[in-house]
Design a protein around this motif. Structure first.
Motif, PDB file in Angstrom:
ATOM      1  N   ALA A   1       0.845  -1.202   0.000  1.00  0.00           N
ATOM      2  CA  ALA A   1       0.000   0.000   0.000  1.00  0.00           C
ATOM      3  C   ALA A   1       0.882   1.253   0.000  1.00  0.00           C
ATOM      4  O   ALA A   1       0.577   2.248  -0.676  1.00  0.00           O
ATOM      5  CB  ALA A   1      -0.931  -0.009   1.214  1.00  0.00           C
ATOM      6  N   VAL A   2       1.977   1.195   0.743  1.00  0.00           N
ATOM      7  CA  VAL A   2       2.910   2.335   0.779  1.00  0.00           C
ATOM      8  C   VAL A   2       3.525   2.542  -0.611  1.00  0.00           C
ATOM      9  O   VAL A   2       3.635   3.672  -1.102  1.00  0.00           O
ATOM     10  CB  VAL A   2       4.008   2.089   1.856  1.00  0.00           C
ATOM     11  CG1 VAL A   2       5.113   3.128   1.751  1.00  0.00           C
ATOM     12  CG2 VAL A   2       3.400   2.095   3.260  1.00  0.00           C
ATOM     13  N   ILE A   3       3.877   1.433  -1.274  1.00  0.00           N
ATOM     14  CA  ILE A   3       4.420   1.531  -2.642  1.00  0.00           C
ATOM     15  C   ILE A   3       3.380   2.153  -3.573  1.00  0.00           C
ATOM     16  O   ILE A   3       3.690   3.030  -4.387  1.00  0.00           O
ATOM     17  CB  ILE A   3       4.851   0.132  -3.157  1.00  0.00           C
ATOM     18  CG1 ILE A   3       6.092  -0.345  -2.392  1.00  0.00           C
ATOM     19  CG2 ILE A   3       5.128   0.162  -4.665  1.00  0.00           C
ATOM     20  CD1 ILE A   3       6.592  -1.730  -2.754  1.00  0.00           C
ATOM     21  N   ALA A   4       2.119   1.688  -3.441  1.00  0.00           N
ATOM     22  CA  ALA A   4       1.053   2.201  -4.317  1.00  0.00           C
ATOM     23  C   ALA A   4       0.898   3.711  -4.149  1.00  0.00           C
ATOM     24  O   ALA A   4       0.730   4.442  -5.135  1.00  0.00           O
ATOM     25  CB  ALA A   4      -0.261   1.491  -4.004  1.00  0.00           C
ATOM     26  N   LEU A   5       0.984   4.194  -2.907  1.00  0.00           N
ATOM     27  CA  LEU A   5       0.834   5.641  -2.662  1.00  0.00           C
ATOM     28  C   LEU A   5       2.000   6.412  -3.287  1.00  0.00           C
ATOM     29  O   LEU A   5       1.816   7.501  -3.835  1.00  0.00           O
ATOM     30  CB  LEU A   5       0.725   5.901  -1.153  1.00  0.00           C
ATOM     31  CG  LEU A   5      -0.591   5.397  -0.539  1.00  0.00           C
ATOM     32  CD1 LEU A   5      -0.498   5.321   0.980  1.00  0.00           C
ATOM     33  CD2 LEU A   5      -1.765   6.290  -0.949  1.00  0.00           C
ATOM     34  N   GLY A   6       3.184   5.836  -3.243  1.00  0.00           N
ATOM     35  CA  GLY A   6       4.346   6.454  -3.899  1.00  0.00           C
ATOM     36  C   GLY A   6       4.170   6.428  -5.407  1.00  0.00           C
ATOM     37  O   GLY A   6       4.479   7.401  -6.104  1.00  0.00           O
ATOM     38  N   HIS A   7       3.645   5.319  -5.915  1.00  0.00           N
ATOM     39  CA  HIS A   7       3.406   5.176  -7.362  1.00  0.00           C
ATOM     40  C   HIS A   7       2.432   6.257  -7.845  1.00  0.00           C
ATOM     41  O   HIS A   7       2.605   6.850  -8.905  1.00  0.00           O
ATOM     42  CB  HIS A   7       2.876   3.761  -7.620  1.00  0.00           C
ATOM     43  CG  HIS A   7       1.978   3.612  -8.791  1.00  0.00           C
ATOM     44  ND1 HIS A   7       2.443   3.523 -10.088  1.00  0.00           N
ATOM     45  CD2 HIS A   7       0.622   3.540  -8.871  1.00  0.00           C
ATOM     46  CE1 HIS A   7       1.416   3.409 -10.909  1.00  0.00           C
ATOM     47  NE2 HIS A   7       0.303   3.413 -10.205  1.00  0.00           N
ATOM     48  N   PHE A   8       1.390   6.525  -7.032  1.00  0.00           N
ATOM     49  CA  PHE A   8       0.406   7.555  -7.402  1.00  0.00           C
ATOM     50  C   PHE A   8       0.909   8.978  -7.097  1.00  0.00           C
ATOM     51  O   PHE A   8       0.244   9.950  -7.412  1.00  0.00           O
ATOM     52  CB  PHE A   8      -0.905   7.346  -6.603  1.00  0.00           C
ATOM     53  CG  PHE A   8      -1.747   6.196  -7.091  1.00  0.00           C
ATOM     54  CD1 PHE A   8      -2.156   6.133  -8.415  1.00  0.00           C
ATOM     55  CD2 PHE A   8      -2.162   5.191  -6.216  1.00  0.00           C
ATOM     56  CE1 PHE A   8      -2.965   5.081  -8.862  1.00  0.00           C
ATOM     57  CE2 PHE A   8      -2.964   4.140  -6.650  1.00  0.00           C
ATOM     58  CZ  PHE A   8      -3.367   4.092  -7.981  1.00  0.00           C
ATOM     59  N   LYS A   9       2.039   9.068  -6.426  1.00  0.00           N
ATOM     60  CA  LYS A   9       2.549  10.361  -5.924  1.00  0.00           C
ATOM     61  C   LYS A   9       1.424  11.090  -5.173  1.00  0.00           C
ATOM     62  O   LYS A   9       1.103  12.258  -5.438  1.00  0.00           O
ATOM     63  CB  LYS A   9       3.081  11.229  -7.072  1.00  0.00           C
ATOM     64  CG  LYS A   9       4.236  10.563  -7.832  1.00  0.00           C
ATOM     65  CD  LYS A   9       4.912  11.552  -8.757  1.00  0.00           C
ATOM     66  CE  LYS A   9       5.875  10.884  -9.735  1.00  0.00           C
ATOM     67  NZ  LYS A   9       6.928  10.074  -9.160  1.00  0.00           N
ATOM     68  N   GLU A  10       0.853  10.372  -4.239  1.00  0.00           N
ATOM     69  CA  GLU A  10      -0.361  10.818  -3.546  1.00  0.00           C
ATOM     70  C   GLU A  10      -0.033  11.770  -2.384  1.00  0.00           C
ATOM     71  O   GLU A  10       0.332  11.327  -1.281  1.00  0.00           O
ATOM     72  CB  GLU A  10      -1.105   9.569  -3.043  1.00  0.00           C
ATOM     73  CG  GLU A  10      -2.362   9.830  -2.279  1.00  0.00           C
ATOM     74  CD  GLU A  10      -3.381  10.616  -3.077  1.00  0.00           C
ATOM     75  OE1 GLU A  10      -3.802  10.147  -4.138  1.00  0.00           O
ATOM     76  OE2 GLU A  10      -3.739  11.721  -2.626  1.00  0.00           O
TER      77      GLU A  10
END
Ligand code: SF4
Ligand code: SF4
Length: 372
Positions: free
Chosen positions: A303-312
Motif C-alpha cells: 500500500a505504501v508503494i502504491a501511494l508512492g506510485h500515485f505520488k499521492e
C-alpha cells in the motif's frame, strides 16, 4: 480399472460444484523433474515451493501404492461488479482475482473432502491424499496430465471452458482409473502474455522467473527491490496481467461458485485506512481471503508503494508518521521511498530529520536515495 466408479465420481463432482475433473496415472513426472531442476539451478524458484524435487514428482512418495490422481478445477470470477473508483486524495489498491471471495484453499479442500468421503463410501479400503496449491505435487502438471487444460506461455493451466481462471487441486488414490487424454497446446504463435509482463518474468517457452514475478514479489516479507516498485503500481497482492491479456480468457470468468463472489470494497480497498489497521482489524477484514496468508505487513508495504506510485500528496502526513514511528524497518524504508516519489519540502525535511536518527542500515540507505 474402475470404469463405473469413474462415471459415478464425475457425476458426483458436478453435483458439488466441481467445474472440471480429470483422471491421470500416478506415474513419475519425469519431464517436470528436469524442468524443476533447471528452474532451481537458474534461481527462478519463489522459495514457497517444496524443496525436495523427488516429492514434487513422485506421487508414491506421498501415498504408497498410488495408482492414479484425480485433478479438479473450480472456475473463479474475472470481473468486479460496480468496482469502486480510486480518485486523487483517496487512492485504492487491488487484490488479484485469485484472492477474490473466500480463500480457495478452504473451498477446494472442502470439495476434495466431499469427493474423498464419496469414494470411501464406495470403496472403504481406498487410500487417498489430497492437496491444493501448498502440497508437494505440482497442481499444474497433474491438471495437464489429467486433460483439464494445457499449460500456456503464461505458465497457467488454460481450460477451453473457463480459460485460465481456474483453481486447481488434486487427490492421489490407490485406485486405478482409465486416464484421460491431455489437451493439445492452444497458444500457437500468440505471445501476448510474454510481451505484456511488466517485469519480463515470463521466459519464452513457458518458464517463470519467480524472483521477477509481481505475484511473488508482493508476497515477500522484506524490501521489494527498487526496480520493481513502480511496476507493481497499486497491486496489493498478486498480478493478473498475463491472464487479462490472454485472448483465450476473453469473455471468461462469469461462472463461479458463490464462495468466490468478491466484495468490491475488500478487493479494491482504500489505501490510507489500510495503513492504520490493527492486526485484529486486518484479520477480521481480510482473514478469509487467500491474499492475507502472509499477514498484514506485506499488504501494508505494498500500500505504501502504491501511494508512492500515485505520488499521492494526501498520504504524506501518514507516510511521514510511518517513517518516523513505525517499528518495522520494511515499512520505514518503503515509506522513505514513497516520500521521495511524492517529494515536496515537508517530505524532504522529514527525510533529512529521519536520516539523523535512523539506526537500520537498509532504511538509512533508502532515506539517502530518496533524498537524492
Ligand atoms: Fe508477469 Fe504479472 Fe504474470 Fe508475474 S503474474 S508473470 S509479473 S504478468
Ligand atoms: Fe498462450 Fe497467448 Fe494466452 Fe499467453 S496470451 S497463454 S501465449 S494464448
Amino acid at each position: 480399472m474402475n470404469e463405473e466408479l469413474k462415471e459415478e465420481i464425475i457425476n458426483f463432482s458436478k453435483s458439488i460444484g466441481i467445474d472440471r475433473i480429470g483422471f491421470a496415472s500416478a506415474d513419475l513426472f519425469l519431464t517436470l523433474k528436469e524442468r524443476l531442476k533447471t528452474q532451481q539451478q537458474l534461481g527462478y524458484d519463489s522459495g514457497f515451493e517444496e524443496p525436495d524435487i523427488d516429492k514434487r514428482t513422485n506421487p508414491e512418495l506421498l501415498l504408497p501404492y498410488a495408482k492414479s490422481i484425480i485433478s479438479i478445477a473450480l472456475s473463479y470470477p474475472s470481473k468486479l461488479k460496480n468496482p469502486p473508483k480510486g480518485v486523487k486524495g483517496n487512492r485504492r489498491g487491488l487484490f488479484c482475482r485469485a484472492s477474490w471471495g473466500e480463500d480457495y484453499h478452504t473451498v477446494l479442500n472442502d470439495r476434495l473432502e466431499r469427493l474423498q468421503a464419496f469414494i470411501k463410501e464406495r470403496v472403504p479400503e481406498a487410500k487417498t491424499a489430497s492437496m491444493v496449491d501448498t502440497g508437494a505435487l505440482s497442481d499444474r502438471a497433474v491438471a495437464e496430465r489429467a486433460g483439464i487444460g494445457w499449460t500456456g506461455k503464461n505458465c497457467m493451466v488454460i481450460t477451453h471452458e473457463y480459460g485460465s481462471y481456474v483453481y486447481l487441486g488434486e487427490m492421489i488414490t490407490t485406485l486405478a482409473f482409465e486416464p484421460d487424454t491431455p489437451v493439445e497446446d492452444g497458444c500457437g504463435t500468440c505471445n501476448k502474455c510474454v510481451d505484456s509482463c511488466p517485469t519480463g518474468a515470463l521466459i519464452q517457452g513457458g518458464q517463470l522467473d519467480s524472483q521477477k514475478c509481481i505475484a511473488f514479489l508482493t508476497q515477500k516479507k522484506d524490501m521489494i527491490p527498487k526496480r520493481y516498485r513502480k511496476k507493481i503500481g497499486n497491486r496489493l497482492y498478486g498480478c493478473d496481467t498475463c491472464q487479462v491479456v490472454c485472448p483465450i480468457n476473453k469473455g471468461k470468468g462469469d461462472h463461479y461458485q458463490p464462495e468466490f463472489e468478491p466484495e468490491p470494497e475488500k478487493v479494491k480497498p482504500e489505501l490510507l485506512p489500510l495503513l492504520s489497521m490493527s492486526n485484529r482489524e486486518f484479520k477480521e477484514t481480510y482473514g478469509m481471503m487467500a491474499g492475507s496468508w502472509r499477514g498484514k505487513k506485506p499488504i501494508q508495504r505494498n500500500a505504501v508503494i502504491a501511494l508512492g506510485h500515485f505520488k499521492e500528496e494526501a498520504a504524506s502526513p501518514k507516510l511521514r508518521d510511518l517513517l518516523q514511528n513505525d517499528p518495522r524497518p520494511v515499512i520505514r524504508g518503503t515509506a522513505a521511498w514513497s516520500l521521495g516519489e511524492i517529494s515536496g519540502s515537508e517530505n524532504l525535511e522529514a527525510l533529512r530529520l529521519a536520516a539523523l536518527h535512523e539506526d537500520d542500515d537498509e532504511v538509512q540507505k533508502e532515506i539517502e536515495e530518496a533524498l537524492q
